[in-house]
Write a protein that holds these residues in place. Sequence first.
Motif, PDB file in Angstrom:
ATOM      1  N   GLN A  97       0.831  -1.204   0.000  1.00 17.64           N
ATOM      2  CA  GLN A  97       0.000   0.000   0.000  1.00 17.64           C
ATOM      3  C   GLN A  97       0.867   1.256   0.000  1.00 17.64           C
ATOM      4  O   GLN A  97       0.567   2.232  -0.699  1.00 17.64           O
ATOM      5  CB  GLN A  97      -0.925  -0.001   1.216  1.00 17.64           C
ATOM      6  N   ASN A 104      -0.770   4.945  -7.848  1.00 15.52           N
ATOM      7  CA  ASN A 104      -2.189   5.275  -7.704  1.00 15.52           C
ATOM      8  C   ASN A 104      -2.510   6.695  -8.165  1.00 15.52           C
ATOM      9  O   ASN A 104      -3.641   6.983  -8.574  1.00 15.52           O
ATOM     10  CB  ASN A 104      -2.627   5.093  -6.248  1.00 15.52           C
ATOM     11  N   ARG A 107      -3.562   6.467 -11.748  1.00 14.08           N
ATOM     12  CA  ARG A 107      -4.661   5.575 -12.083  1.00 14.08           C
ATOM     13  C   ARG A 107      -6.011   6.228 -11.794  1.00 14.08           C
ATOM     14  O   ARG A 107      -6.138   7.050 -10.893  1.00 14.08           O
ATOM     15  CB  ARG A 107      -4.555   4.272 -11.273  1.00 14.08           C
ATOM     16  N   GLU A 109      -8.561   4.568 -10.691  1.00 10.85           N
ATOM     17  CA  GLU A 109      -8.952   3.973  -9.421  1.00 10.85           C
ATOM     18  C   GLU A 109      -7.717   3.388  -8.755  1.00 10.85           C
ATOM     19  O   GLU A 109      -6.848   2.841  -9.428  1.00 10.85           O
ATOM     20  CB  GLU A 109      -9.995   2.869  -9.633  1.00 10.85           C
ATOM     21  N   PRO A 110      -7.602   3.504  -7.447  1.00 11.71           N
ATOM     22  CA  PRO A 110      -6.424   2.976  -6.764  1.00 11.71           C
ATOM     23  C   PRO A 110      -6.349   1.461  -6.866  1.00 11.71           C
ATOM     24  O   PRO A 110      -7.370   0.773  -6.995  1.00 11.71           O
ATOM     25  CB  PRO A 110      -6.606   3.426  -5.309  1.00 11.71           C
ATOM     26  N   LEU A 111      -5.130   0.950  -6.823  1.00 14.75           N
ATOM     27  CA  LEU A 111      -4.928  -0.493  -6.816  1.00 14.75           C
ATOM     28  C   LEU A 111      -5.600  -1.116  -5.602  1.00 14.75           C
ATOM     29  O   LEU A 111      -5.583  -0.552  -4.511  1.00 14.75           O
ATOM     30  CB  LEU A 111      -3.429  -0.814  -6.770  1.00 14.75           C
TER      31      LEU A 111
END
Length: 268
Positions: A97, A104, A107, A109-111
């Motif tokens: 994280q 992130n 992106r 949407e976050p991983l």
Amino acid sequence: MTFTLGPRAISAGYQLAAFDQIGSTNAEALARARDGERGPKWFVTTEQTAGRGRRQRAWVMPRGNLASSILEVMDVSPAVAATLGFAAGLSLESALQKLAVEANMRRAEPLKFALKWPNDVLAERQKLTGILLEAEAVAGNRLAVVVGIGTNVVAAPEGTPTPATSLAALGVHVGAEELFKGLAEAWVEFRGIWDNGRGFAGIRKAWLDRAFGVGEPVAIRTGTATIEGTFDTIDETGCLIVRTAEGKRMPITAGEVYFGTAASLGAT
């Protein structure tokens, strides 16, 4: 870049043995334990040639991925030692994280990282990390526990029962050395919470908060039998609890877990 321990791991007394290449970090850790090593000590490499997963399956580990094993000798039973795998999953997920913050930002949407019972870390529903626990009795009636954590950093195997991915494929461009440093620091935290099994209640709660598939249909293959139902929870010993169509809650100690509509096909 070389493997190093962070300040938290150093102050907690952890040691490090790093290898350019090795057959298996788990095998090396167990061999050292038989020779009197008591740890706590990490064994790490970016190229493993004879790695093993669960059920003695080969664990493909090309150069650039992370193979890491932690050796600790403790006064616990094998059943209690087995619950340390949940702390390992939490440690790796925590490190991931933190390392994924930059990715992130690029992106939409976050991983999404999640923990799959009993010992995988998933990213976007694909296997990123496998965890293997092994233990042997040593002198003084103590238990040498080795937790092997293998992570796909630069590449992932193809044709696996559970589709696999790598950090590179997910857009997280870090080296194995950076990931290991974060893992070793997080390990100090979650190993401390686990506290030789006395703190498993806290580990269990944190694990369930990050668990994949709670409340979803699940099929578990245990030898020749297949048990189907809904993934309800894990109990106070780490067993997977499946709620069958008849409402019965069944504890599962080991097996191959498949989720969702592909459960009957064994494809996920």
